[in-house]
Design a protein around this motif. Sequence first.
Motif, PDB file in Angstrom:
ATOM      1  N   ARG A  12      -0.297  13.279   1.176  1.00 12.04           N
ATOM      2  CA  ARG A  12      -0.146  12.809   2.555  1.00 12.04           C
ATOM      3  C   ARG A  12      -0.695  13.832   3.548  1.00 12.04           C
ATOM      4  N   TRP A  15      -4.451  13.617   3.283  1.00 11.77           N
ATOM      5  CA  TRP A  15      -4.973  12.409   3.929  1.00 11.77           C
ATOM      6  C   TRP A  15      -5.012  12.584   5.440  1.00 11.77           C
ATOM      7  N   GLU A  69      -7.521   7.863  -3.340  1.00 12.55           N
ATOM      8  CA  GLU A  69      -7.728   7.176  -2.066  1.00 12.55           C
ATOM      9  C   GLU A  69      -6.394   6.728  -1.480  1.00 12.55           C
ATOM     10  N   LYS A  70      -6.284   6.886  -0.187  1.00 11.70           N
ATOM     11  CA  LYS A  70      -5.018   6.626   0.500  1.00 11.70           C
ATOM     12  C   LYS A  70      -4.525   5.188   0.325  1.00 11.70           C
ATOM     13  N   LEU A 102       0.686   7.721   9.391  1.00 13.68           N
ATOM     14  CA  LEU A 102      -0.327   7.875   8.346  1.00 13.68           C
ATOM     15  C   LEU A 102      -1.355   6.750   8.359  1.00 13.68           C
TER      16      LEU A 102
END
Length: 121
Positions: A12, A15, A69-70, A102
């Motif tokens: 996190r 990202w 990948e998020k 996020l």
Amino acid sequence: MKPSASELLLLRSLWQKEELSARELHEMVAGELGWSPSSTRKTLDRMVAKGLVSRRDLHGINVYQASAEKLPTIAAMTRDFVENVLGLKAPLPVSTFSGSDLLSDDELRELEALLAKDDDA
């Protein structure tokens, strides 16, 4: 590969910031994890081995970048939670994620499409 709770916390951070040193990552998560810097580095090494993050040398300092990948990671973890914890077969509404620092509005729409696509499969 599904990240653990502590790995997800590090992801996190990556990202959000895209590329950070182990020290910067440690400073971001130290309050939540209560780890020593060496524990953060060991976890990052495991994450590199798992393919969750990549590492490169930048002027003699290792910097890390998310490889996972998020949105696909969030979609997979959401499906896992909904199915295995809540016992539901349908995805949570994406509105559940509104207000997240996020996810942008565009990413929320993309996540909704990912969840719907995987639900149809």
